[in-house]
Structures are given as C-alpha cells and as structure tokens.
Design a protein around this motif. Sequence first.
Motif, mmCIF file in Angstrom:
data_model
loop_
_atom_site.group_PDB
_atom_site.id
_atom_site.type_symbol
_atom_site.label_atom_id
_atom_site.label_comp_id
_atom_site.label_asym_id
_atom_site.label_seq_id
_atom_site.Cartn_x
_atom_site.Cartn_y
_atom_site.Cartn_z
ATOM 1 N N PHE A 1 12.290 7.548 3.955
ATOM 2 C CA PHE A 1 12.123 6.189 3.598
ATOM 3 C C PHE A 1 13.240 6.318 2.633
ATOM 4 N N THR A 2 14.065 5.447 2.736
ATOM 5 C CA THR A 2 15.481 5.281 2.097
ATOM 6 C C THR A 2 15.215 4.177 0.935
ATOM 7 N N GLY A 3 14.098 3.614 0.656
ATOM 8 C CA GLY A 3 14.022 2.678 -0.168
ATOM 9 C C GLY A 3 14.081 1.341 0.278
ATOM 10 N N GLY A 4 13.462 0.172 -0.035
ATOM 11 C CA GLY A 4 13.677 -1.104 0.248
ATOM 12 C C GLY A 4 14.875 -1.542 -0.307
ATOM 13 N N THR A 5 15.405 -2.459 0.366
ATOM 14 C CA THR A 5 16.614 -3.471 0.031
ATOM 15 C C THR A 5 16.631 -4.760 0.109
ATOM 16 N N ARG A 6 17.060 -5.680 -0.557
ATOM 17 C CA ARG A 6 17.063 -7.039 -0.173
ATOM 18 C C ARG A 6 18.369 -7.609 -0.309
ATOM 19 N N MET B 1 -0.245 -7.360 -1.253
ATOM 20 C CA MET B 1 -0.083 -6.024 -0.535
ATOM 21 C C MET B 1 0.243 -6.364 0.897
ATOM 22 N N PHE B 2 0.871 -5.574 1.494
ATOM 23 C CA PHE B 2 1.349 -5.410 2.876
ATOM 24 C C PHE B 2 1.362 -4.044 3.348
ATOM 25 N N GLU B 3 1.321 -4.166 4.683
ATOM 26 C CA GLU B 3 1.051 -2.864 5.388
ATOM 27 C C GLU B 3 1.980 -3.008 6.836
ATOM 28 N N LEU B 4 2.961 -1.922 7.123
ATOM 29 C CA LEU B 4 3.628 -1.986 8.432
ATOM 30 C C LEU B 4 3.082 -0.705 8.988
ATOM 31 N N THR B 5 2.532 -0.804 10.293
ATOM 32 C CA THR B 5 2.418 0.260 11.005
ATOM 33 C C THR B 5 3.435 0.541 12.123
ATOM 34 N N TYR B 6 3.991 1.458 12.159
ATOM 35 C CA TYR B 6 5.008 1.895 13.235
ATOM 36 C C TYR B 6 4.035 2.919 14.420
ATOM 37 N N HIS C 1 11.905 -12.826 -2.164
ATOM 38 C CA HIS C 1 12.942 -12.372 -1.729
ATOM 39 C C HIS C 1 12.701 -11.675 -0.045
ATOM 40 N N TYR C 2 13.793 -11.612 0.488
ATOM 41 C CA TYR C 2 13.520 -11.087 1.823
ATOM 42 C C TYR C 2 13.841 -9.375 1.628
ATOM 43 N N TYR C 3 13.135 -8.553 2.281
ATOM 44 C CA TYR C 3 13.144 -7.283 1.720
ATOM 45 C C TYR C 3 13.298 -6.342 3.182
ATOM 46 N N PHE D 1 1.649 7.873 14.324
ATOM 47 C CA PHE D 1 1.967 6.571 13.682
ATOM 48 C C PHE D 1 2.523 6.721 12.300
ATOM 49 N N ILE D 2 2.849 5.728 11.680
ATOM 50 C CA ILE D 2 3.371 5.841 10.405
ATOM 51 C C ILE D 2 2.933 4.396 9.653
ATOM 52 N N GLU D 3 2.454 4.575 8.456
ATOM 53 C CA GLU D 3 1.719 3.302 7.648
ATOM 54 C C GLU D 3 2.547 3.206 6.499
ATOM 55 N N VAL D 4 3.227 2.030 6.144
ATOM 56 C CA VAL D 4 4.016 2.014 4.944
ATOM 57 C C VAL D 4 3.284 0.794 4.414
ATOM 58 N N VAL D 5 2.852 1.180 2.960
ATOM 59 C CA VAL D 5 1.862 0.117 2.211
ATOM 60 C C VAL D 5 2.886 -0.329 1.059
ATOM 61 N N PHE D 6 3.081 -1.501 0.850
ATOM 62 C CA PHE D 6 4.106 -2.176 -0.157
ATOM 63 C C PHE D 6 3.591 -3.269 -0.887
#
Length: 54
Positions: free
Chosen positions: A49-54, A1-6, A34-36, A23-28
């Motif tokens: 949120f436009t969806g993750g890409t790799r 599990m990862f979390e990005l906080t902007y 792969h790199y996302y 602030f914005i938190e994105v948990v994924f």
Amino acid sequence: MFELTYFTANYFKKSNTKSFYPFIEVVFQISDKHYYHVPITLQPMVIRFTGGTR
C-alpha cells in the motif's frame, strides 16, 4: 467509513499462480470532499500500500 474489497483469487487462478491473498480489504476514512486514489501493488505473496493521494 469506507471499505474497498479487491477479489484477487480469480486473477491469479487464470494465470495458474498460487496466491496468499484470495481477497484484499482496505478500510479507510475520509473527512473532506477531495478525490482520493488508493494505490495497491499486488504480487502473489506480497501487497504494498503506497498511501492514498489526492
């Protein structure tokens, strides 16, 4: 599990713009090696949120 906080409050404060989001938190979760890219489009009262890409 990862979390990005902007942290966006200072960004908007510098331009004297009121914002709904301090602030914005994105948990994924990633289950491979792969790199996302996590794209976010931010406006003072809107987040897209436009969806993750790799």
